[in-house]
Design a protein around this motif. Structure first.
Motif, PDB file in Angstrom:
ATOM      1  N   UNK A  29      32.349  25.462  -8.074  1.00 22.08           N
ATOM      2  CA  UNK A  29      33.057  25.663  -6.810  1.00 22.08           C
ATOM      3  C   UNK A  29      34.356  24.865  -6.782  1.00 22.08           C
ATOM      4  N   UNK A  30      35.313  25.363  -6.013  1.00 21.28           N
ATOM      5  CA  UNK A  30      36.594  24.701  -5.823  1.00 21.28           C
ATOM      6  C   UNK A  30      36.492  23.687  -4.683  1.00 21.28           C
ATOM      7  N   UNK A  31      37.512  22.842  -4.493  1.00 19.95           N
ATOM      8  CA  UNK A  31      37.483  21.901  -3.361  1.00 19.95           C
ATOM      9  C   UNK A  31      37.183  22.612  -2.047  1.00 19.95           C
ATOM     10  N   UNK A  32      36.352  21.980  -1.229  1.00 15.85           N
ATOM     11  CA  UNK A  32      35.872  22.629  -0.013  1.00 15.85           C
ATOM     12  C   UNK A  32      34.596  23.406  -0.248  1.00 15.85           C
ATOM     13  N   UNK A  33      34.046  23.277  -1.470  1.00 14.21           N
ATOM     14  CA  UNK A  33      32.806  23.978  -1.831  1.00 14.21           C
ATOM     15  C   UNK A  33      32.944  25.488  -1.631  1.00 14.21           C
ATOM     16  N   UNK A  34      34.062  26.030  -2.127  1.00 19.66           N
ATOM     17  CA  UNK A  34      34.281  27.468  -2.022  1.00 19.66           C
ATOM     18  C   UNK A  34      34.251  28.098  -3.408  1.00 19.66           C
ATOM     19  N   UNK A  35      33.735  29.316  -3.512  1.00 17.76           N
ATOM     20  CA  UNK A  35      33.788  30.030  -4.793  1.00 17.76           C
ATOM     21  C   UNK A  35      35.228  30.481  -5.060  1.00 17.76           C
ATOM     22  N   UNK A  36      35.652  30.378  -6.316  1.00 17.57           N
ATOM     23  CA  UNK A  36      37.011  30.745  -6.676  1.00 17.57           C
ATOM     24  C   UNK A  36      37.083  32.032  -7.467  1.00 17.57           C
ATOM     25  N   UNK A  37      38.256  32.371  -7.999  1.00 20.16           N
ATOM     26  CA  UNK A  37      38.435  33.623  -8.738  1.00 20.16           C
ATOM     27  C   UNK A  37      37.506  33.777  -9.935  1.00 20.16           C
ATOM     28  N   UNK A  38      37.185  32.683 -10.622  1.00 17.77           N
ATOM     29  CA  UNK A  38      36.256  32.789 -11.749  1.00 17.77           C
ATOM     30  C   UNK A  38      34.881  33.244 -11.289  1.00 17.77           C
ATOM     31  N   UNK A  39      34.460  32.763 -10.122  1.00 17.56           N
ATOM     32  CA  UNK A  39      33.154  33.160  -9.585  1.00 17.56           C
ATOM     33  C   UNK A  39      33.152  34.631  -9.201  1.00 17.56           C
ATOM     34  N   UNK A  40      34.271  35.105  -8.668  1.00 19.88           N
ATOM     35  CA  UNK A  40      34.401  36.535  -8.365  1.00 19.88           C
ATOM     36  C   UNK A  40      34.174  37.355  -9.632  1.00 19.88           C
ATOM     37  N   UNK A  41      34.824  36.960 -10.715  1.00 21.68           N
ATOM     38  CA  UNK A  41      34.705  37.698 -11.970  1.00 21.68           C
ATOM     39  C   UNK A  41      33.307  37.587 -12.560  1.00 21.68           C
ATOM     40  N   UNK A  42      32.725  36.422 -12.468  1.00 24.06           N
ATOM     41  CA  UNK A  42      31.378  36.174 -12.998  1.00 24.06           C
ATOM     42  C   UNK A  42      30.364  37.144 -12.392  1.00 24.06           C
ATOM     43  N   UNK A  43      30.381  37.275 -11.083  1.00 26.86           N
ATOM     44  CA  UNK A  43      29.414  38.179 -10.449  1.00 26.86           C
ATOM     45  C   UNK A  43      29.802  39.647 -10.636  1.00 26.86           C
ATOM     46  N   UNK A  44      31.091  39.935 -10.646  1.00 25.69           N
ATOM     47  CA  UNK A  44      31.513  41.319 -10.889  1.00 25.69           C
ATOM     48  C   UNK A  44      31.001  41.812 -12.230  1.00 25.69           C
ATOM     49  N   UNK A  45      31.069  40.955 -13.246  1.00 24.82           N
ATOM     50  CA  UNK A  45      30.620  41.328 -14.587  1.00 24.82           C
ATOM     51  C   UNK A  45      29.133  41.692 -14.609  1.00 24.82           C
ATOM     52  N   UNK A  46      28.352  41.155 -13.700  1.00 30.49           N
ATOM     53  CA  UNK A  46      26.891  41.302 -13.729  1.00 30.49           C
ATOM     54  C   UNK A  46      26.364  42.255 -12.659  1.00 30.49           C
ATOM     55  N   UNK A  47      27.266  43.055 -12.088  1.00 35.16           N
ATOM     56  CA  UNK A  47      26.919  43.897 -10.944  1.00 35.16           C
ATOM     57  C   UNK A  47      26.043  45.091 -11.298  1.00 35.16           C
ATOM     58  N   UNK A  48      25.766  45.325 -12.591  1.00 37.01           N
ATOM     59  CA  UNK A  48      24.841  46.412 -12.939  1.00 37.01           C
ATOM     60  C   UNK A  48      23.390  46.024 -12.688  1.00 37.01           C
ATOM     61  N   UNK A  49      23.125  44.763 -12.399  1.00 33.95           N
ATOM     62  CA  UNK A  49      21.774  44.373 -11.968  1.00 33.95           C
ATOM     63  C   UNK A  49      21.401  45.166 -10.723  1.00 33.95           C
ATOM     64  N   UNK A  50      20.123  45.507 -10.607  1.00 32.34           N
ATOM     65  CA  UNK A  50      19.688  46.166  -9.377  1.00 32.34           C
ATOM     66  C   UNK A  50      19.992  45.303  -8.168  1.00 32.34           C
ATOM     67  N   UNK A  51      19.817  43.999  -8.344  1.00 39.47           N
ATOM     68  CA  UNK A  51      20.116  43.036  -7.284  1.00 39.47           C
ATOM     69  C   UNK A  51      20.576  41.736  -7.921  1.00 39.47           C
ATOM     70  N   UNK A  83      35.378  37.789  -1.263  1.00 42.58           N
ATOM     71  CA  UNK A  83      35.973  38.302  -2.504  1.00 42.58           C
ATOM     72  C   UNK A  83      34.894  38.615  -3.539  1.00 42.58           C
ATOM     73  N   UNK A  84      33.833  37.800  -3.552  1.00 41.61           N
ATOM     74  CA  UNK A  84      32.716  38.024  -4.477  1.00 41.61           C
ATOM     75  C   UNK A  84      31.964  39.288  -4.102  1.00 41.61           C
ATOM     76  N   UNK A  85      31.575  39.394  -2.845  1.00 38.05           N
ATOM     77  CA  UNK A  85      30.758  40.546  -2.431  1.00 38.05           C
ATOM     78  C   UNK A  85      31.538  41.847  -2.560  1.00 38.05           C
ATOM     79  N   UNK A  86      32.824  41.819  -2.262  1.00 32.51           N
ATOM     80  CA  UNK A  86      33.632  43.029  -2.403  1.00 32.51           C
ATOM     81  C   UNK A  86      33.707  43.471  -3.866  1.00 32.51           C
ATOM     82  N   UNK A  87      33.824  42.493  -4.772  1.00 31.19           N
ATOM     83  CA  UNK A  87      33.889  42.829  -6.196  1.00 31.19           C
ATOM     84  C   UNK A  87      32.582  43.440  -6.684  1.00 31.19           C
ATOM     85  N   UNK A  88      31.465  42.870  -6.253  1.00 36.85           N
ATOM     86  CA  UNK A  88      30.158  43.406  -6.656  1.00 36.85           C
ATOM     87  C   UNK A  88      29.949  44.796  -6.077  1.00 36.85           C
TER      88      UNK A  88
END
Length: 359
Positions: A29-51, A83-88
């Protein structure tokens, strides 16, 4: 015969397959305990999971126990998670957020104004946590007062509301791995008296009040829960795990939760701890809803368990870290990428978003 690749209705969610990405703390996480652009990409890459069950996220500043874990208490965190949920969702995936309070598994350096961690007890855990100085012993906790518990429950309620505002399809209440809720559940940790201590019924009270608050906020069909009856991650087992977790599941069964997620055996370790028998099937029969299992599953075992009706969903952890296209690899019987274990916690793209796909 049910397979890993069959669709399934889970509460309010229609899933494309039975393969779940387990919640995995990565400390990026970035300062402020927020997910950043890398986290967006990380979950986007794995979005073929059923959940996808996104990584455990503290419900308040005082719920944090590890460095750089993304939270779900502030507006900035909600906006970043969007940004994460939209990418997934753009990739056709479904994602829920795991709601986390670590309890006594924390350090004063991670908490506002150097506060003490809170728990069911004032006993210090024999455990370490991840701080700016690396892994250090956890700090001594203080026992929550009974009159503080309504505020704690409201933190869970707000976190669930924030998760939906962030675009998550639901939440998973983290009641496993000996964190706060399980610190109340187990008599090996909970040494309090009053309405939240003593009997199994009393020790279960916090869990059920949290579930009631979350379900009241976002609905049972978007709420799951995670349990770990035989995990000794930072605390001994309860004196009677079968009775305790049997009571928990009996009380959860009528609520109509989206799913129940059970870690079988020792978290991150053996599925059948020596000399520690536990009847998971008894819990499954009592629950009757969607049953998710986790811990050390490979394709052969997962296929067998689904085909026999012993589970409805299989959660994979480390395999999803090193294989963003795990669903395809399981379908095709392809080899898996090797895990870069030295890059699990903290850092940047290396060992996070740079694992190759078959494509």
């Amino acid at each position: 015969m049910t397979t890993l690749f069959d669709p399934i209705q889970v509460g309010d969610l229609q899933l494309a397959n039975r393969i779940v990405m387990a919640p995995l703390t990565r400390n990026r996480a970035l300062p402020g305990n927020i997910p950043g652009p890398l986290t967006v990409e990380y979950y986007r890459q794995r979005a073929t999971a059923g959940l996808i069950v996104a990584e455990a996220s503290p419900i308040s500043p005082t719920a944090q126990g590890y460095l750089d874990t993304p939270g779900i208490w502030s507006d900035a965190q909600v906006q970043a998670w969007q940004q994460v949920t939209q990418a997934v969702h753009a990739e056709g995936g479904k994602i829920v957020l795991q709601l986390w309070h670590v309890g006594r598994i924390s350090h004063t350096s991670l908490l506002p104004d150097g506060e003490q961690p809170v728990s069911s007890t004032n006993q210090t855990a024999k455990a370490s946590t991840f701080t700016r100085d690396g892994f250090v012993p956890v700090s001594a906790p203080r026992a929550l007062r009974d009159d503080e518990i309504p505020g704690l429950i409201n933190d869970y309620r707000r976190a669930a509301r924030n998760a939906i505002a962030a675009g998550f399809d639901g939440v998973e209440i983290h009641a496993a791995n000996t964190y706060l809720i399980e610190q109340f559940l187990r008599d090996s940790v909970n040494d309090r008296t009053g309405p939240y201590g003593g009997s199994i019924e009393n020790r279960t009270r916090l869990l059920l009040e949290v579930v009631d608050a979350v379900v009241g906020e976002i609905g049972a069909g978007r709420t799951g829960i995670r349990l770990s009856p035989m995990t000794t991650f930072t605390a001994p087992l309860d004196s009677n795990p079968q009775a305790l977790y049997g009571h928990v599941v009996e009380k959860l069964a009528p609520i109509g939760l989206a799913y129940l997620h059970v870690i079988e055996g020792e978290t991150g370790g053996t599925r059948t701890p020596e000399g520690k028998a536990f009847d998971y099937e008894a819990l499954h029969k009592a629950f009757k809803g969607t049953w998710m299992v986790n811990n050390g599953y490979k394709k052969e075992l997962a296929t067998s368990v689904l085909a026999s009706g012993q589970a409805d969903l299989i959660a994979f952890g480390r395999l999803f870290i090193s294989n963003p296209d795990l669903v395809r690899r399981l379908r095709e019987g392809a080899e898996f990428n090797a895990l870069q274990a030295d890059k699990l916690y903290g850092g940047g793209a290396a060992g996070y978003t740079d694992y190759p796909t078959l494509a």
